[in-house]
Every structure is written in C-alpha cells, then in structure tokens.
Design a protein around this motif. Structure first.
Motif, short mmCIF file in Angstrom:
data_model
loop_
_atom_site.label_atom_id
_atom_site.label_comp_id
_atom_site.label_asym_id
_atom_site.label_seq_id
_atom_site.Cartn_x
_atom_site.Cartn_y
_atom_site.Cartn_z
N ARG A 124 3.13 -5.87 -8.25
CA ARG A 124 2.32 -4.92 -7.49
C ARG A 124 3.11 -3.64 -7.23
O ARG A 124 4.33 -3.69 -7.03
CB ARG A 124 1.91 -5.51 -6.14
N PRO A 125 2.43 -2.49 -7.21
CA PRO A 125 3.11 -1.24 -6.87
C PRO A 125 3.66 -1.29 -5.45
O PRO A 125 3.05 -1.88 -4.55
CB PRO A 125 2.00 -0.18 -6.99
N VAL A 126 4.81 -0.69 -5.25
CA VAL A 126 5.41 -0.64 -3.91
C VAL A 126 4.61 0.31 -3.04
O VAL A 126 4.26 1.42 -3.46
CB VAL A 126 6.88 -0.18 -3.99
N THR A 127 4.30 -0.11 -1.83
CA THR A 127 3.53 0.70 -0.89
C THR A 127 4.40 1.11 0.29
O THR A 127 5.47 0.51 0.54
CB THR A 127 2.32 -0.09 -0.37
N PRO A 128 3.99 2.14 1.05
CA PRO A 128 4.74 2.51 2.26
C PRO A 128 4.92 1.34 3.22
O PRO A 128 5.93 1.24 3.91
CB PRO A 128 3.88 3.62 2.87
N LYS A 129 3.94 0.43 3.25
CA LYS A 129 4.04 -0.74 4.12
C LYS A 129 5.20 -1.62 3.69
O LYS A 129 5.94 -2.16 4.53
CB LYS A 129 2.72 -1.52 4.10
N LYS A 132 8.27 -0.16 4.87
CA LYS A 132 8.26 0.04 6.33
C LYS A 132 8.32 1.53 6.68
O LYS A 132 9.06 1.95 7.58
CB LYS A 132 9.42 -0.72 6.98
N LEU A 133 7.55 2.33 5.95
CA LEU A 133 7.47 3.77 6.20
C LEU A 133 6.20 4.07 6.98
O LEU A 133 5.14 3.51 6.71
CB LEU A 133 7.47 4.55 4.88
N SER A 134 6.30 4.97 7.93
CA SER A 134 5.12 5.37 8.70
C SER A 134 4.34 6.42 7.91
O SER A 134 4.91 7.24 7.19
CB SER A 134 5.54 5.95 10.06
N THR A 135 3.04 6.39 8.03
CA THR A 135 2.18 7.35 7.34
C THR A 135 1.21 7.98 8.33
O THR A 135 0.91 7.40 9.38
CB THR A 135 1.38 6.66 6.22
N SER A 136 0.75 9.16 8.01
CA SER A 136 -0.22 9.85 8.85
C SER A 136 -1.62 9.66 8.29
O SER A 136 -1.80 9.38 7.11
CB SER A 136 0.11 11.34 8.93
N TYR A 137 -2.60 9.84 9.14
CA TYR A 137 -4.00 9.67 8.73
C TYR A 137 -4.38 10.78 7.75
O TYR A 137 -4.09 11.96 7.98
CB TYR A 137 -4.91 9.71 9.96
#
Length: 219
Positions: A124-129, A132-137
């Motif tokens: 699976r592609p690596v995601t910000p989750k 453990k990276l925070s993302t903005s809406y």
C-alpha cells in the motif's frame, strides 16, 4: 451490462418492449399501452422502495458482495458462482494498479459488477497517517466561473464579490470574463483559472503512434 443488477436488466428490456409495441403498431389502443407503461414504472419504483426498507429482499433482488480473493488466494468456485472469469478479475486488479494477485489482502466482487480491492499492507502507498504527520483540512474547490459566467451563488457563499474576482483574474493576466473557460477557488485561497486560448508551455505530449492524414508528407 456488468454494472447493473439482473432486475435492472429485466426492467430495461420490459420498458423497451412496451415502448416498441406502440411504435411498431401506431393503431394499437393508446390507453392499454399507457396503463401498462405506468404500471411497470410503478412496480419498479415500489420494488426499489421495498429494497430500501427490507434487507432480505434487497439481497434476493440485488444479491450481495462475494469475497473472491483472500490473502492472495483466489476462490475459483466463487468466481464460477458469479460468472466471473479469472481474466476479468485480473483486469480489475490491474485497473487498480495491482498486477500480482499475491499482493491482494481481500478482493470483493460487488453487486454492481465491480471489484473492490484491499492491497496487502506491504504494497500500500505510504500515507500521512502511517508517518504520523498532521494534515490540514482540504475540502473541495468551488466553481467561480464557467464559460465566461460568474457563479454568483458560490461567490456570495464564500464572502467574495465581483471586484475581488476581477482583481484576481487581472493578476493572472486576464482582463475579460469572456477569456475564461473555467475558474475555481480552493480552500487554501488558490484560484485556478483555465482560459479559452491558453498557450501550451513546454512541449506538447503526443500519445499517438502514427501521424494524422494532414500531417503525412507527400511522397
């Protein structure tokens, strides 16, 4: 056809047959034909409502999803039960970027004929989750202009006015709304503008493997 249920298929055939009966025989009585058409539509709508309210009937009419791959293992018998060829299954996997069934954790054959796929965690592609990276809406971009016309509803809803929009367009080199094919504003305040006569920057990408007739050179 693989995107519709069996009942939808029968409904389409029945409605077409009813319509054709009147078209092929204009002298046929109108009221019986109209009554049959209305009755069939009423039965279709009634069954749709029944499907929404009763899950057992929904499963009977539309079927239910079937797991066809689990942990890289293809269930051949389930493919046969759903009249799904293995090459169709593999084509659905490739469409989702998976060329090896062994990379599939689960694949489900849905009632609309599509295949939903959950890849193994290792592919699976690596995601910000995962990092453990925070993302903005982000939200979605709102249309501002379409074919030279301002979308007044979106403009007002975002608290903007025509003067603001024209200023933003001027900053991008557009002085007339008629030059704009489409413009949209994202949640970060970025205005995307596509004009009718935008020049292509860099080289044009051409995916053809043969020249068009007007490009052929005379012998």
């Amino acid at each position: 056809l693989s995107q519709i249920t069996f009942f939808d298929f029968i409904t389409a055939i029945a409605i077409g047959d009813i319509a054709a009966a009147k078209l092929s025989d204009p002298e046929a009585p109108f009221l019986p034909w109209l009554a049959g058409t209305v009755l069939w539509f009423a039965m279709t709508i009634a069954l749709d409502r029944l499907v929404l309210s009763n899950r057992r009937i929904a499963k009977l009419v539309e079927g239910e999803p079937t797991i066809v791959i689990e942990k890289g293992q293809i269930y051949e018998q389930r493919l046969k039960q759903n009249y799904l060829r293995v090459d169709e299954l593999l084509a659905n996997l490739r469409a989702k970027g998976l060329f090896n069934p062994g990379d599939v954790e689960f694949a489900m054959f849905e009632t609309d004929g599509t295949v939903s796929v959950l890849p193994r965690a290792q592919v699976r592609p690596v995601t910000p989750k995962d990092l453990k990276l925070s993302t903005s809406y982000e939200g979605i971009a709102r249309e501002m202009i379409f074919e030279g016309r301002i979308n007044q509803i979106n403009l007002k809803d975002l608290g903007k006015d025509k003067a603001w929009l024209l200023k933003k367009l001027h900053e991008q080199g557009y002085d007339d709304l008629k030059q704009i094919f489409h413009a949209s504003l994202d949640t970060q305040g970025g205005l995307y503008v596509d004009g009718y006569d935008d020049p292509i920057k860099g080289s044009r990408v051409d995916v053809r493997d043969y020249p068009s007739p007007e490009e052929k050179q005379p012998n």
